[in-house]
Scaffold this active site. Sequence first.
Site, mmCIF file in Angstrom:
data_model
loop_
_atom_site.group_PDB
_atom_site.id
_atom_site.type_symbol
_atom_site.label_atom_id
_atom_site.label_comp_id
_atom_site.label_asym_id
_atom_site.label_seq_id
_atom_site.Cartn_x
_atom_site.Cartn_y
_atom_site.Cartn_z
ATOM 1 N N GLU A 1 32.051 33.580 23.984
ATOM 2 C CA GLU A 1 30.630 33.468 24.353
ATOM 3 C C GLU A 1 29.836 34.693 23.907
ATOM 4 O O GLU A 1 30.203 35.831 24.239
ATOM 5 C CB GLU A 1 30.505 33.289 25.880
ATOM 6 C CG GLU A 1 29.077 32.988 26.309
ATOM 7 C CD GLU A 1 28.929 32.645 27.779
ATOM 8 O OE1 GLU A 1 29.953 32.487 28.477
ATOM 9 O OE2 GLU A 1 27.779 32.544 28.230
ATOM 10 N N LYS B 1 30.184 32.852 37.997
ATOM 11 C CA LYS B 1 30.646 32.539 36.632
ATOM 12 C C LYS B 1 30.284 33.691 35.698
ATOM 13 O O LYS B 1 31.071 34.077 34.828
ATOM 14 C CB LYS B 1 30.015 31.228 36.156
ATOM 15 C CG LYS B 1 30.566 30.710 34.831
ATOM 16 C CD LYS B 1 29.875 31.265 33.594
ATOM 17 C CE LYS B 1 30.429 30.705 32.300
ATOM 18 N NZ LYS B 1 29.814 31.337 31.120
ATOM 19 N N ASP C 1 46.873 35.947 33.221
ATOM 20 C CA ASP C 1 46.627 34.548 33.559
ATOM 21 C C ASP C 1 45.184 34.386 34.062
ATOM 22 O O ASP C 1 44.881 34.716 35.214
ATOM 23 C CB ASP C 1 47.655 34.136 34.626
ATOM 24 C CG ASP C 1 47.584 32.659 34.989
ATOM 25 O OD1 ASP C 1 46.521 32.045 34.819
ATOM 26 O OD2 ASP C 1 48.595 32.134 35.478
ATOM 27 N N HIS D 1 20.398 35.999 24.862
ATOM 28 C CA HIS D 1 21.495 35.073 24.594
ATOM 29 C C HIS D 1 21.236 34.313 23.290
ATOM 30 O O HIS D 1 22.115 34.194 22.448
ATOM 31 C CB HIS D 1 21.576 34.097 25.758
ATOM 32 C CG HIS D 1 22.839 33.328 25.810
ATOM 33 N ND1 HIS D 1 24.033 33.902 26.168
ATOM 34 C CD2 HIS D 1 23.103 32.036 25.550
ATOM 35 C CE1 HIS D 1 24.983 32.990 26.126
ATOM 36 N NE2 HIS D 1 24.444 31.849 25.755
HETATM 37 P P1 NAD Z 1 57.974 37.745 35.050
HETATM 38 O O1 NAD Z 1 58.918 37.027 35.957
HETATM 39 O O2 NAD Z 1 58.035 37.443 33.602
HETATM 40 O O3 NAD Z 1 58.207 39.318 35.229
HETATM 41 C C1 NAD Z 1 58.278 39.951 36.468
HETATM 42 C C2 NAD Z 1 59.583 40.692 36.583
HETATM 43 O O4 NAD Z 1 59.615 41.809 35.705
HETATM 44 C C3 NAD Z 1 59.799 41.290 37.955
HETATM 45 O O5 NAD Z 1 60.323 40.348 38.827
HETATM 46 C C4 NAD Z 1 60.746 42.457 37.683
HETATM 47 O O6 NAD Z 1 62.086 42.054 37.790
HETATM 48 C C5 NAD Z 1 60.490 42.804 36.221
HETATM 49 N N1 NAD Z 1 59.829 44.130 36.047
HETATM 50 C C6 NAD Z 1 60.121 45.037 35.067
HETATM 51 N N2 NAD Z 1 59.321 46.117 35.169
HETATM 52 C C7 NAD Z 1 58.516 45.904 36.221
HETATM 53 C C8 NAD Z 1 57.455 46.671 36.830
HETATM 54 N N3 NAD Z 1 57.077 47.888 36.366
HETATM 55 N N4 NAD Z 1 56.819 46.139 37.899
HETATM 56 C C9 NAD Z 1 57.152 44.934 38.368
HETATM 57 N N5 NAD Z 1 58.155 44.171 37.849
HETATM 58 C C10 NAD Z 1 58.823 44.648 36.780
HETATM 59 O O7 NAD Z 1 56.450 37.573 35.442
HETATM 60 P P2 NAD Z 1 55.661 37.422 36.810
HETATM 61 O O8 NAD Z 1 54.665 38.523 36.854
HETATM 62 O O9 NAD Z 1 56.540 37.247 37.997
HETATM 63 O O10 NAD Z 1 54.900 36.035 36.573
HETATM 64 C C11 NAD Z 1 53.743 35.968 35.778
HETATM 65 C C12 NAD Z 1 53.677 34.633 35.057
HETATM 66 O O11 NAD Z 1 53.780 33.558 35.986
HETATM 67 C C13 NAD Z 1 52.379 34.425 34.337
HETATM 68 O O12 NAD Z 1 52.669 33.984 33.034
HETATM 69 C C14 NAD Z 1 51.716 33.288 35.117
HETATM 70 O O13 NAD Z 1 50.899 32.522 34.259
HETATM 71 C C15 NAD Z 1 52.883 32.507 35.622
HETATM 72 N N6 NAD Z 1 52.717 31.626 36.787
HETATM 73 C C16 NAD Z 1 51.574 31.570 37.522
HETATM 74 C C17 NAD Z 1 51.480 30.717 38.598
HETATM 75 C C18 NAD Z 1 50.218 30.704 39.424
HETATM 76 O O14 NAD Z 1 49.395 31.583 39.285
HETATM 77 N N7 NAD Z 1 50.004 29.738 40.304
HETATM 78 C C19 NAD Z 1 52.561 29.914 38.940
HETATM 79 C C20 NAD Z 1 53.727 30.009 38.183
HETATM 80 C C21 NAD Z 1 53.797 30.870 37.111
#
Ligand code: NAD
Length: 427
Positions: free
Chosen positions: A87, A265, A281, A379
């Site tokens: 945008e 928005k 996300d 805009h």
């Molecule tokens: P992930 O599982 O890929 O990574 C998280 C893991 O990384 C942690 O559990 C930990 O073991 C490790 N890690 C390494 N270094 C770390 C640090 N410094 N701090 C924290 N953890 C560290 O990702 P996630 O963050 O658990 O999930 C994010 C993804 O889930 C996004 O892609 C999102 O789109 C998706 N998702 C979203 C929803 C929702 O929002 N409703 C639902 C399901 C999945």
Amino acid sequence: MGSVETGKSSRVSGFHKLSPADRLKLVQGFAGLDAAAAGHLAQPALDPHLADHMIENVVSAISIPIGVATNMKVDGRDLLVPMATEESSVVAAVCNAARQCYDAGGFTTSVSGTEMIAQIQLVQVTDPQAARIRILERKTEISEICNACDPVLVKLGGGFRDVEVRVIDTQGGPMVITHLIVDTRDAMGANTVNTMAEKLAPSIERWGGGRVYLRILSNLADRRLARARATWPLEAIGGPAVRDGMLAAYHFADADPYRAATHNKGIMNGVSAIVLATGNDTRAVEAGAHAYAARNGHYGSLTTWEVATDGGLSGTLELPMPVGLVGGATKVHPTAQACLKILGVKSAADLARIIAAVGLAQNFSALKALATTGIQSGHMALHAQNVAIAAGATGEEVARVAAVLVERKAVRQDVAETVLRDLRGKA
Ligand code: NAD
């Protein structure tokens, strides 16, 4: 005057007049980007093999422009902020608002924490109130089960923090809803907490005496709030009449959901652009923001605006900000990695704070435009270039056709086609 910490200034005059290649060179020098990151930004192709591992049934990838917002000063640090958006006006709005509060100190930010909530839904419970207490009694075991799911997170200082149990009334009868509160540190944490909720579910059934269905995070991440505040002096705003118009616009938004949806928005124009640029996300952040805006049973403004002690405007923004530096696409996508390097953030909390500041800047600019010239003049000037391209203009024709559309106050494709035909006829 630049950042106390780095000595660098984000007040880059004439940035918009440079070519994309020269802008990138400047950003590379400012952020200390290595040649690989700068090279990727110059030719931002997504490797099809990588794309194929990110989602299902991949056939291609879409490119969205990344603009860089100048003039941002957040907690004393000067920043160049990468924003991915299709945008026009969004990046310019942030630059303008940031310039107008730069000398007054820029943005001050904070976070409430980095805790996420996972929900476990228990139904068909004969004694829901007693079940609630039985589950709460198991806090130590719950902590052990959750932490055993993610030793990496625990080692990094994160992991289980608390359990809450609510009994809610629904159309299908009472439900016992367990909330796991988990500090996910530098990860957004959706996968992390979902795994914990699934692992714990059989125990919740045993202790509660019912049946578990859903086990998933809540996107209303109200234990992970990002906050920003800033003050714009009266002269930067353009005087008391503009200020009062901006205040009236805020009061309108806070009172009326039809207006609040558009007001918020606009805030998300800034917020989602950095969330996307950093591989986070956008839907998670947007869902959380809108749910938070309705937390009092009335959908209102995510920002607040008041007259400051010196007569200027004091603005605040507070919203859930579940973003990470690891997990999801953040570590995988090379553009996201390059954008995180430009920001120079060391933690997910740092990133969340910058995003809140950008959301507030965006809202300031939108309110100011609405209270004065209206949103269309700025805009449409930018939008005219898109219309010119859609009409078939290329190269230098784009700016020439766009200028005529703006001058004639007719930013329309049919007019652009006529102007382009005339231009080519004269050539
Ligand atoms: P992930 O599982 O890929 O990574 C998280 C893991 O990384 C942690 O559990 C930990 O073991 C490790 N890690 C390494 N270094 C770390 C640090 N410094 N701090 C924290 N953890 C560290 O990702 P996630 O963050 O658990 O999930 C994010 C993804 O889930 C996004 O892609 C999102 O789109 C998706 N998702 C979203 C929803 C929702 O929002 N409703 C639902 C399901 C999945």
